[in-house]
Design a protein around this motif. Sequence first.
Motif, PDB file in Angstrom:
ATOM      1  N   ASP A   1     102.241  34.398  19.332  1.00  0.00           N
ATOM      2  CA  ASP A   1     101.723  33.979  18.021  1.00  0.00           C
ATOM      3  C   ASP A   1     102.889  33.694  17.084  1.00  0.00           C
ATOM      4  OD1 ASP A   1      99.854  33.355  16.051  1.00  0.00           O
ATOM      5  OD2 ASP A   1      99.733  35.419  15.330  1.00  0.00           O
ATOM      6  N   GLU A   2     103.787  32.840  17.550  1.00  0.00           N
ATOM      7  CA  GLU A   2     105.006  32.569  16.790  1.00  0.00           C
ATOM      8  C   GLU A   2     104.714  31.909  15.444  1.00  0.00           C
ATOM      9  OE1 GLU A   2     107.663  30.320  19.180  1.00  0.00           O
ATOM     10  OE2 GLU A   2     107.978  31.912  20.661  1.00  0.00           O
ATOM     11  N   ASP A   3     103.684  31.053  15.397  1.00  0.00           N
ATOM     12  CA  ASP A   3     103.387  30.363  14.146  1.00  0.00           C
ATOM     13  C   ASP A   3     102.580  31.227  13.184  1.00  0.00           C
ATOM     14  OD1 ASP A   3     101.064  30.432  15.564  1.00  0.00           O
ATOM     15  OD2 ASP A   3     100.604  28.297  15.392  1.00  0.00           O
ATOM     16  N   GLY A   4     102.060  32.355  13.658  1.00  0.00           N
ATOM     17  CA  GLY A   4     101.315  33.255  12.789  1.00  0.00           C
ATOM     18  C   GLY A   4      99.906  32.802  12.471  1.00  0.00           C
ATOM     19  N   GLU A   5      99.409  31.758  13.148  1.00  0.00           N
ATOM     20  CA  GLU A   5      98.076  31.232  12.845  1.00  0.00           C
ATOM     21  C   GLU A   5      96.985  32.226  13.224  1.00  0.00           C
ATOM     22  OE1 GLU A   5      94.831  29.001  11.735  1.00  0.00           O
ATOM     23  OE2 GLU A   5      96.917  29.029  11.083  1.00  0.00           O
ATOM     24  N   LYS A   6      97.149  32.918  14.347  1.00  0.00           N
ATOM     25  CA  LYS A   6      96.137  33.893  14.762  1.00  0.00           C
ATOM     26  C   LYS A   6      96.106  35.066  13.787  1.00  0.00           C
ATOM     27  CE  LYS A   6      96.100  32.789  19.695  1.00  0.00           C
ATOM     28  NZ  LYS A   6      96.956  31.596  19.595  1.00  0.00           N
ATOM     29  N   GLU A   7      97.266  35.457  13.296  1.00  0.00           N
ATOM     30  CA  GLU A   7      97.312  36.529  12.297  1.00  0.00           C
ATOM     31  C   GLU A   7      96.622  36.076  11.008  1.00  0.00           C
ATOM     32  OE1 GLU A   7     100.559  39.463  10.079  1.00  0.00           O
ATOM     33  OE2 GLU A   7     101.237  37.678  11.160  1.00  0.00           O
ATOM     34  N   ALA A   8      96.851  34.842  10.605  1.00  0.00           N
ATOM     35  CA  ALA A   8      96.215  34.306   9.398  1.00  0.00           C
ATOM     36  C   ALA A   8      94.698  34.255   9.574  1.00  0.00           C
ATOM     37  CB  ALA A   8      96.762  32.921   9.090  1.00  0.00           C
ATOM     38  N   LYS A   9      94.255  33.902  10.785  1.00  0.00           N
ATOM     39  CA  LYS A   9      92.820  33.854  11.050  1.00  0.00           C
ATOM     40  C   LYS A   9      92.205  35.248  10.942  1.00  0.00           C
ATOM     41  CE  LYS A   9      89.472  32.028  14.375  1.00  0.00           C
ATOM     42  NZ  LYS A   9      89.290  31.362  15.679  1.00  0.00           N
ATOM     43  N   LEU A  10      92.929  36.256  11.405  1.00  0.00           N
ATOM     44  CA  LEU A  10      92.453  37.635  11.273  1.00  0.00           C
ATOM     45  C   LEU A  10      92.303  38.026   9.806  1.00  0.00           C
ATOM     46  CD1 LEU A  10      94.369  39.748  13.951  1.00  0.00           C
ATOM     47  CD2 LEU A  10      91.898  39.479  13.729  1.00  0.00           C
ATOM     48  N   ARG A  11      93.280  37.637   8.989  1.00  0.00           N
ATOM     49  CA  ARG A  11      93.204  37.961   7.549  1.00  0.00           C
ATOM     50  C   ARG A  11      92.007  37.264   6.913  1.00  0.00           C
ATOM     51  NH1 ARG A  11      98.941  37.278   7.572  1.00  0.00           N
ATOM     52  NH2 ARG A  11      98.692  35.207   6.636  1.00  0.00           N
ATOM     53  N   ARG A  12      91.777  36.007   7.302  1.00  0.00           N
ATOM     54  CA  ARG A  12      90.622  35.285   6.746  1.00  0.00           C
ATOM     55  C   ARG A  12      89.318  35.971   7.166  1.00  0.00           C
ATOM     56  NH1 ARG A  12      93.557  30.690   8.556  1.00  0.00           N
ATOM     57  NH2 ARG A  12      92.046  30.214  10.192  1.00  0.00           N
ATOM     58  N   SER A  13      89.266  36.396   8.409  1.00  0.00           N
ATOM     59  CA  SER A  13      88.074  37.073   8.911  1.00  0.00           C
ATOM     60  C   SER A  13      87.804  38.354   8.124  1.00  0.00           C
ATOM     61  CB  SER A  13      88.251  37.403  10.394  1.00  0.00           C
ATOM     62  OG  SER A  13      87.195  38.192  10.866  1.00  0.00           O
ATOM     63  N   LEU A  14      88.860  39.113   7.846  1.00  0.00           N
ATOM     64  CA  LEU A  14      88.691  40.356   7.086  1.00  0.00           C
ATOM     65  C   LEU A  14      88.272  40.053   5.648  1.00  0.00           C
ATOM     66  CD1 LEU A  14      88.863  43.413   7.230  1.00  0.00           C
ATOM     67  CD2 LEU A  14      91.269  43.254   6.561  1.00  0.00           C
ATOM     68  N   SER A  15      88.806  38.968   5.079  1.00  0.00           N
ATOM     69  CA  SER A  15      88.414  38.575   3.718  1.00  0.00           C
ATOM     70  C   SER A  15      86.926  38.261   3.648  1.00  0.00           C
ATOM     71  CB  SER A  15      89.220  37.350   3.266  1.00  0.00           C
ATOM     72  OG  SER A  15      90.582  37.655   3.150  1.00  0.00           O
ATOM     73  N   VAL A  16      86.411  37.606   4.678  1.00  0.00           N
ATOM     74  CA  VAL A  16      84.983  37.289   4.729  1.00  0.00           C
ATOM     75  C   VAL A  16      84.155  38.574   4.774  1.00  0.00           C
ATOM     76  CG1 VAL A  16      83.163  36.261   6.149  1.00  0.00           C
ATOM     77  CG2 VAL A  16      85.295  35.015   5.761  1.00  0.00           C
ATOM     78  N   ILE A  17      84.600  39.541   5.571  1.00  0.00           N
ATOM     79  CA  ILE A  17      83.891  40.818   5.662  1.00  0.00           C
ATOM     80  C   ILE A  17      83.885  41.517   4.302  1.00  0.00           C
ATOM     81  CG2 ILE A  17      83.960  43.135   6.677  1.00  0.00           C
ATOM     82  CD1 ILE A  17      85.045  41.855   9.239  1.00  0.00           C
ATOM     83  N   LEU A  18      85.046  41.544   3.645  1.00  0.00           N
ATOM     84  CA  LEU A  18      85.145  42.197   2.340  1.00  0.00           C
ATOM     85  C   LEU A  18      84.176  41.581   1.342  1.00  0.00           C
ATOM     86  CD1 LEU A  18      89.023  42.581   1.990  1.00  0.00           C
ATOM     87  CD2 LEU A  18      87.376  44.360   2.512  1.00  0.00           C
ATOM     88  N   ALA A  19      84.140  40.250   1.313  1.00  0.00           N
ATOM     89  CA  ALA A  19      83.278  39.558   0.354  1.00  0.00           C
ATOM     90  C   ALA A  19      81.805  39.723   0.711  1.00  0.00           C
ATOM     91  CB  ALA A  19      83.645  38.080   0.292  1.00  0.00           C
ATOM     92  N   THR A  20      81.495  39.648   1.991  1.00  0.00           N
ATOM     93  CA  THR A  20      80.103  39.707   2.424  1.00  0.00           C
ATOM     94  C   THR A  20      79.447  41.038   2.069  1.00  0.00           C
ATOM     95  OG1 THR A  20      80.559  38.198   4.260  1.00  0.00           O
ATOM     96  CG2 THR A  20      78.571  39.534   4.430  1.00  0.00           C
ATOM     97  N   TYR A  21      80.217  42.137   2.170  1.00  0.00           N
ATOM     98  CA  TYR A  21      79.631  43.454   1.936  1.00  0.00           C
ATOM     99  C   TYR A  21      80.029  44.055   0.589  1.00  0.00           C
ATOM    100  CZ  TYR A  21      78.357  43.121   6.816  1.00  0.00           C
ATOM    101  OH  TYR A  21      77.818  42.704   8.010  1.00  0.00           O
ATOM    102  N   GLY A  22      80.602  43.223  -0.286  1.00  0.00           N
ATOM    103  CA  GLY A  22      80.936  43.719  -1.613  1.00  0.00           C
ATOM    104  C   GLY A  22      82.084  44.706  -1.641  1.00  0.00           C
TER     105      GLY A  22
END
Length: 361
Positions: A107-128
Amino acid sequence: MALRRVRAGLRELRPLPLPLPLLLLLLLGPWPAAGHGGKYSREKNEPEPPSKREPVGEFRIEKLNQLWEKAQRLNLSPVRLTELHADLKLQERDEFKWKKLKSEGLDEDGEKEAKLRRSLSVILATYGLDGRKDTLSTNFLDHGAEDDSLQDPRLEKLWHRAKTSGKFSSEELDKLWREFLHHKEKVREYNILLETLSRAEDIHENVISPVDVSRVEEEALRSRHTELKDRLRDISQGLDRLQRVSHQGYGTESEFAEPRVMDLWDLARAANFTEKELESFREELKHFEAKIEKHNHYQKQLEMSHQKLKHVESFGDQEHISRNKERHAVLEERTKELGYKVKKHLQDLSSRVSRARHNEL
């Protein structure tokens, strides 16, 4: 005189020499037992270094445990908590996969890590859990009380028209309400991803020189733009469907009842599947829909169990309370397990459709 002879004899006594093996056994014998986890050993009585200890809680990743504890303090409904539990379990699985990839330099470009952060952001927003008060409700047991939670005038108008049209049975209204909530969730996720992309582009534009931006980072930004376009098109198609169903009611042409399954089927028909692959996917969607229906059933049972438990607790009958708590705990665990399986299956099916769609590009 006799006493003097006794003392002289004692001075002449010398300790007998011990055989070497026996001497080593006496000197070294106790240490291995203590070193191998004996009752009074250092290992047993001193805590492990923090880096070696597993986090105590539902999850093996500490930040996910903290989110779980925060959610419980927010007094979310049992149904919402089991949904969150399933999402956090998936997040945990994906984070461990990413750590393995990172250790292998994949994951040299860090895209998979960025996708994980986006996924967690969605969880945070979805459940308040992001500090905002407006959380998405997925409790469709009493959709009449949730009318003001759609947060979109177009959706609220459509829902009111459908509810007062007389074209829907109670079961169909439940189904339609789930479609509205599913659409709202997709819009929320799109907005979170859009905000994330905007921040990334701001950083991209404010770099000292173009040399600081790698081609890989530019490709990652383009990939996110493509993802956003796909999601926006999906939202537009979903709104068209809600408008059509709200006006006309449910016809016999609908092959599936669950919103997530209908989305997948629409995407699959537009993807690069052969007829045989599409038929196989259709059969798998039927199994997936049955799994969702089973999960929905358990969610309803869990909500009713929670209400019954609150009722029983008000009487103070400890034996009765204890029995109901045990039943509720078993039901809650089963609902969590089913929720995780549903979301994992959804993730797998979505990935298959996504790969097929990109193969045709």
